[in-house]
Enzyme design. Structure first.
Site: not given
Length: 295
Positions: A21, A146
């Site tokens: 990401k 996350d």
């Protein structure tokens, strides 16, 4: 058939992607003063998945053993994710897991969290547990802030400690990501006394590419000259970009966004021999997004 190590080897491992990401911006709004996450930072960020991936090899077992082969030992997030899913559901099934790392450790790309999310998604399917997305996300949060973003599986506005996610539709884009060869400690960056912790949240309707900044970047570039060097290289060679190059997460990786693949690859071809980097495409969905459902 049983191997000499006790693993069931009658079926091959299947390999699954664990994408990286990028934080297109990351604002630190303050600290939580009470509740289960007291002391943790309140954040606002836009998260985009890209097609640069670790690979996780998984094979279901008929017994309850969780066996791991690869770097980082038995306590890595893949093993922790599998054991957490076992404990939460009471299943007597197990798994053999291997990990092929491509994403740098301490790079701000979320590699370990993504690996864990892939394990949860795959074992939920292999073990026929039928947990919904929100249930997997709640489990994932116990592994790290996350992990829910990878289980959510699409471009998102993240708030809270990163667990409150709202879908965003982002324009197609390509990224040149540079990898300074320094592992950065997230805890070290967030605990730095110089970190700005009072940024005002952005209004997000709509999100425009290039908005915001990464509040962690000034701390990271002061502590790690290699990050400053890589950012400066990008900024000097891409002055006309509407999205200024910036750092992702707590570092060390930095990136520039391009509307066209050929532009990203052209700049990548100019990288000096001492620098490492790659070109990646922004993803609209996680490759395993359909492996669980919202309802």
């Amino acid at each position: 058939m049983i191997s000499s190590r006790g693993w069931r080897v009658n079926s091959p491992l299947q390999w699954f992607p664990a994408p990286a990401k990028l934080n297109l911006f990351l604002h630190v709004l303050g600290r939580r003063e009470d509740g289960p996450n007291a002391g943790m930072h309140e954040l606002q960020s836009v998260i985009r998945l890209i097609d640069r991936c670790d690979r996780v090899g998984i094979r279901a077992r008929e017994d309850a053993a969780i066996r791991f082969s690869g770097v980082f030992g038995e306590e890595n997030l893949c093993v922790r994710a599998a054991r957490l899913l076992q404990a939460a559901t009471g299943t007597a099934q197990g798994a053999d897991i291997e990990l092929a790392k491509l994403l740098p450790v301490g790079g701000g790309l979320g590699g370990g969290s993504s690996d864990a999310a892939t394990v949860l998604l795959v074992l939920n399917r292999f073990w026929k547990l039928q947990l919904k997305r929100h249930e997997l996300m709640a489990l994932g949060l116990r592994l790290g802030a996350d992990v829910p973003a990878f289980l959510y599986g699409r471009s998102a506005l993240a708030r809270g400690i990163g667990e409150r996610l709202s879908a965003l539709e982002l324009a197609p884009a390509w990224y040149l990501v540079l990898e300074p060869q320094v592992p950065v400690s997230t805890k070290e960056i967030f605990s730095d006394a110089a970190l700005t912790r009072d940024t005002k949240p952005l209004k997000m309707s709509p999100f425009l590419s290039g908005q915001g900044r990464n509040d962690l970047e000034p701390v990271a570039v002061r502590r790690y000259p290699e990050i400053a060097e890589h950012l400066e290289w990008l900024r000097k060679r891409s002055p006309r970009l509407s999205f200024p190059p910036r750092m992702t997460g707590s570092g060390a990786c930095v990136f520039a966004e391009f509307p066209r693949e050929e532009d990203a690859r052209a700049l990548h071809s100019e990288l000096p021999a001492a620098m490492r980097g790659f070109v990646a495409r922004g993803l609209a969905r996680h490759p395993l997004h359909e492996w669980t459902h919202d309802n």
